[in-house]
Every structure is written in structure tokens, then in C-alpha cells.
Write a protein that holds these residues in place. Structure first.
Motif, mmCIF file in Angstrom:
data_model
loop_
_atom_site.group_PDB
_atom_site.id
_atom_site.type_symbol
_atom_site.label_atom_id
_atom_site.label_comp_id
_atom_site.label_asym_id
_atom_site.label_seq_id
_atom_site.Cartn_x
_atom_site.Cartn_y
_atom_site.Cartn_z
ATOM 1 N N ALA A 5 0.957 -1.367 0.098
ATOM 2 C CA ALA A 5 -0.020 -0.097 0.169
ATOM 3 C C ALA A 5 1.003 1.323 0.013
ATOM 4 C CB ALA A 5 -0.819 0.083 1.110
ATOM 5 N N THR A 6 0.443 2.311 -0.463
ATOM 6 C CA THR A 6 1.081 3.486 -0.803
ATOM 7 C C THR A 6 0.381 4.757 -0.359
ATOM 8 O OG1 THR A 6 0.447 4.253 -3.066
ATOM 9 C CG2 THR A 6 2.483 2.722 -2.754
ATOM 10 N N ILE A 7 1.108 5.880 -0.386
ATOM 11 C CA ILE A 7 0.154 7.113 0.007
ATOM 12 C C ILE A 7 -1.012 7.235 -0.926
ATOM 13 C CG2 ILE A 7 0.530 9.729 -0.030
ATOM 14 C CD1 ILE A 7 3.239 9.298 1.484
ATOM 15 N N VAL A 8 -0.789 7.129 -2.075
ATOM 16 C CA VAL A 8 -1.755 7.152 -3.206
ATOM 17 C C VAL A 8 -3.050 6.441 -2.968
ATOM 18 C CG1 VAL A 8 -2.369 6.703 -5.494
ATOM 19 C CG2 VAL A 8 -0.360 7.488 -5.080
ATOM 20 N N ASP A 9 -2.902 5.223 -2.389
ATOM 21 C CA ASP A 9 -4.001 4.199 -1.768
ATOM 22 C C ASP A 9 -4.631 4.774 -0.724
ATOM 23 O OD1 ASP A 9 -3.385 2.245 -3.715
ATOM 24 O OD2 ASP A 9 -1.749 1.729 -2.460
ATOM 25 N N ALA A 22 0.941 12.797 3.107
ATOM 26 C CA ALA A 22 2.160 12.662 3.449
ATOM 27 C C ALA A 22 2.665 13.615 4.648
ATOM 28 C CB ALA A 22 3.153 13.333 2.058
ATOM 29 N N ARG A 23 2.015 14.688 4.790
ATOM 30 C CA ARG A 23 2.392 15.449 6.027
ATOM 31 C C ARG A 23 1.811 14.898 7.408
ATOM 32 N NH1 ARG A 23 0.196 19.769 2.980
ATOM 33 N NH2 ARG A 23 -1.856 19.750 3.960
ATOM 34 N N VAL A 24 0.701 14.167 7.145
ATOM 35 C CA VAL A 24 0.207 13.386 8.390
ATOM 36 C C VAL A 24 1.242 12.213 8.811
ATOM 37 C CG1 VAL A 24 -1.601 12.045 9.412
ATOM 38 C CG2 VAL A 24 -2.151 14.257 8.088
ATOM 39 N N ALA A 44 -7.634 5.701 7.388
ATOM 40 C CA ALA A 44 -7.458 5.010 6.175
ATOM 41 C C ALA A 44 -6.087 4.290 5.981
ATOM 42 C CB ALA A 44 -7.562 6.322 4.982
ATOM 43 N N ALA A 45 -5.157 4.744 6.460
ATOM 44 C CA ALA A 45 -3.612 4.129 6.301
ATOM 45 C C ALA A 45 -3.894 2.776 7.102
ATOM 46 C CB ALA A 45 -2.739 4.807 7.085
ATOM 47 N N LYS A 46 -4.463 2.378 8.353
ATOM 48 C CA LYS A 46 -4.585 1.217 9.034
ATOM 49 C C LYS A 46 -5.365 0.291 8.049
ATOM 50 C CE LYS A 46 -6.038 -0.748 13.185
ATOM 51 N NZ LYS A 46 -6.635 -0.492 14.749
ATOM 52 N N LYS A 47 -6.513 0.904 7.378
ATOM 53 C CA LYS A 47 -7.430 -0.044 6.662
ATOM 54 C C LYS A 47 -6.601 -0.655 5.364
ATOM 55 C CE LYS A 47 -12.116 0.202 4.429
ATOM 56 N NZ LYS A 47 -13.239 0.998 4.096
ATOM 57 N N GLY A 49 -3.618 -1.095 5.150
ATOM 58 C CA GLY A 49 -2.383 -1.447 5.219
ATOM 59 C C GLY A 49 -1.109 -1.062 4.973
ATOM 60 N N TYR A 50 -1.318 0.266 5.114
ATOM 61 C CA TYR A 50 -0.044 1.186 4.805
ATOM 62 C C TYR A 50 0.918 1.089 5.847
ATOM 63 C CZ TYR A 50 2.925 5.331 3.905
ATOM 64 O OH TYR A 50 4.058 6.037 3.674
#
Length: 347
Positions: A5-9, A22-24, A44-47, A49-50
Motif C-alpha cells: 500500500a502507498t500514500i496514493v492508496d 504525506a504531511r500526516v 485510512a492508512a490502517k485500513k 495496510g499502509y
């Protein structure tokens, strides 16, 4: 294989811009972000899998929190305890350790130095493969050498006071009545080995004793511990067949001493009644040999810890300090392979 998973996702999942994500995720504080937006991004990052790519982030900052440790022989049992000491100190300070070995190949060693620079390691602890090793490639990378050789006097070094350690062994053998002592050198070392023969001759001169060239034995230098053991056995198979044996053999490392001990046992030469055998290093194998090997013990873990502390001091220092040479003391561990001389002694 599932795609990482990336920042885009994350941005697609929470409906905000990639710059905000990216800032967060990078913890940037220059631009304020609403608390509700931060929560959305983190959820969202957790969801999706970032996982933050710490390596890429560190490269951008030119901080990798990694230290390279370079050794010549991965099979040498001298090094594991030493590396353990290095790692104990560095892990406690938040650094990871990259271990490299060159198998006594100076070209590979130089390639590893180039790799250290390319990957932006923050420092290096190096056991040089040869007395001619060059460190030009490291440029501004701080490093500390694991060596007691005068050939590296222009660099910071940490090592054992092996000269004093060898004298401890020779003096104890002399106290036990040994006057015909052999010196066995070689094996998994290369830089700064000539001093052993010089010290050996000096020790005999100080006591009015002569030492024949037939009592200084050399095995191959700069080879793996396995090859060193095989070569030492071959030399001892021939040497221990001669009629006029010494009463003691001091070896420059425990691998040579263990090979000597093994061959003596096979030939029925009683150790220590007929032949005392002394090594140097204090590796675990000497504790479980038969009889247990007498050895000059080097505090390998403390060497590693001292080298790590010295390197951290260099990394954190704002200016270049004087060259530091640190030598740690050795001690003689008397075990079953050494005893009084029963022949060849002086009344």
C-alpha cells in the motif's frame, strides 16, 4: 503477491490530497492540519495496510540509523561475541547493524566500503582484512577499526593488548619449568602478525635462552577458520613426529591450539604431562576440548562495546578529535592443557 500500500492508496481511501496524507504520515508540522483530517488519514492508512517506508524517508534525510560492521572471516568464532557487544550498544541507541564479510579479499572489502557510502550508513566498525587496507572510499563516513596494529596508528582503533597477553602465557610457562617452547602462528589473521615472533625471541633473550628457527612454526595466514584448522593439523602431524619435542607450544589463536591438541591426542602424546598446549582468544570450543584448553582470554564483547561507544562519540562530535587507540587487557585462563615441564627444563 499483494502489492504494498502507498500514500496514493491512503489518499483515495480517505478522499484527501496526497500532500496532506504525506504531511500526516511523515509527522510534518510546518503546515497545520485539522485534527479530524489527521484521524481520517490514520484510519485510512490502517485500513489499506499502509506501512511507512522508513528506509526511503531516512535516505531523504540522509539519516539511515544504520551502522556497518565489516569483518574478514565469518567462520571465525572470535567474532560472534564481539559483534554481540557492538549490537548491544547500538540497539540501545536506536541503530541497526549491517554485517558484511569479505573472506580476506581486499577487493571485496573495497566494494563494501563503496556500498557503505552509497547506502548512507552513519558509521562503520571495521576489522581490516590486511595491513594495506585503504579507507579513502569512506570519505566523510566515521569509522573505528578493530585492531591493535601500529600500522593503523592514524585511525581510531580498539583492540586487545595481545602483546601483554602473550607475555603472560610465556612467563607462566617459564615459571612451570618450560625452557623449550615452540611458537605456532598463522590462521585467521593477516595484519600485524610479525610482532609475535619478535616478542618470542625477545622473551628468550631476556632469560639468556636461545631459540631455534625450528621452534617457530607458521601456518597459512588470512584463511577461514576451517581452512586454518586443516592446515594446522597437517603441520602438527609432521612436527609432533620428531624425536626432540618441545615441552610446550604457544599458539597465536585457539584454532591453531585446538588443532595441536587434537593431533597430540591422536598420537598418544600426553597433554599436559608430556606437552603443554596454550592458545589465545578464549573461544567456547576451548572449554569443551580434551583436556580443556589453557588460553589467553580476550574480552571480545567488551571490545565490541568499546568500539561501538567510540564510534557513537565520533558520529555525535561536531569536530574532529585526536586519534584514539584503546587497548583492552587480556588474562590467562589456566585449564587442563598446561602443566609443569617434565623434561627439557632447567634445574
Amino acid at each position: 503477491m499483494k502489492k504494498r500500500a502507498t500514500i496514493v492508496d491512503v489518499a483515495k481511501e480517505c478522499g484527501v490530497s496526497q500532500a496532506t496524507v504525506a504531511r500526516v504520515l511523515n509527522g510534518q508540522t510546518g503546515i497545520r492540519t485539522k485534527e479530524s483530517t489527521k484521524k481520517r488519514v490514520l484510519a485510512a492508512a490502517k485500513k489499506v495496510g499502509y506501512q511507512r517506508n522508513a528506509i526511503a524517508a531516512n535516505f531523504r534525510l540522509q539519516q539511515t540509523n544504520s551502522i556497518a560492521v565489516s569483518i574478514a572471516d565469518i567462520t571465525n568464532p572470535f567474532f560472534p561475541e564481539l559483534v554481540k557487544g557492538i549490537q548491544e550498544v547500538l540497539r540501545a541507541e536506536g541503530y541497526s547493524v549491517i554485517q558484511l564479510y569479505n573472506d580476506w579479499d581486499t577487493d571485496v572489502e573495497q566494494e563494501h566500503f563503496d556500498y557503505m557510502v552509497r547506502t548512507c550508513v552513519e558509521g562503520a566498525i571495521i576489522s581490516p582484512s590486511a595491513s594495506t587496507t585503504r579507507f579513502d572510499a569512506l570519505q566523510s563516513t566515521p569509522f573505528v577499526l578493530l585492531s591493535n596494529s601500529d600500522k593503523f596508528s592514524m585511525h581510531d582503533t580498539v583492540g586487545n593488548d595481545s602483546r601483554s597477553g602473550m607475555r603472560l602465557a610465556l612467563e607462566r610457562l617459564y615459571q612451570l619449568g618450560h625452557r623449550r617452547i615452540a611458537l605456532f602462528v598463522g590462521g585467521s589473521m593477516r595484519s600485524g602478525s610479525n610482532w609475535r615472533a619478535e616478542l618470542f625471541r625477545e622473551f628468550h633473550r631476556e632469560r639468556g635462552l636461545s631459540v631455534g628457527s625450528d621452534l617457530i612454526l607458521e601456518s597459512d595466514y588470512g584463511v577461514s577458520s576451517t581452512s586454518s584448522f586443516v592446515a594446522a593439523r597437517k603441520i602438527m602431524n609432521s612436527f609432533l613426529d620428531q624425536p626432540d619435542l618441545p615441552t610446550a607450544i604457544f599458539s597465536s589463536n585457539d584454532i591453531l591450539a585446538l588443532a595441536t591438541l587434537q593431533v597430540a591426542n591422536e598420537k598418544g602424546i600426553d597433554v599436559p604431562d608430556r606437552l603443554s598446549v596454550v592458545g589465545m582468544d578464549g573461544i567456547f570450543s576451548g572449554e569443551v576440548s580434551y583436556p580443556p584448553l589453557t588460553t589467553v582470554q580476550k574480552n571480545r564483547r567488551e571490545i565490541g562495546r568499546t568500539a561501538a561507544v567510540a564510534l557513537l562519540d565520533k558520529i555525535r562530535s561536531s569536530k574532529e578529535g585526536p586519534v584514539r587507540r584503546q587497548l583492552l587487557g587480556c588474562k590467562l585462563l589456566e585449564r587442563g592443557s598446561m602443566g609443569p615441564a617434565t623434561s627439557g627444563s632447567v634445574d
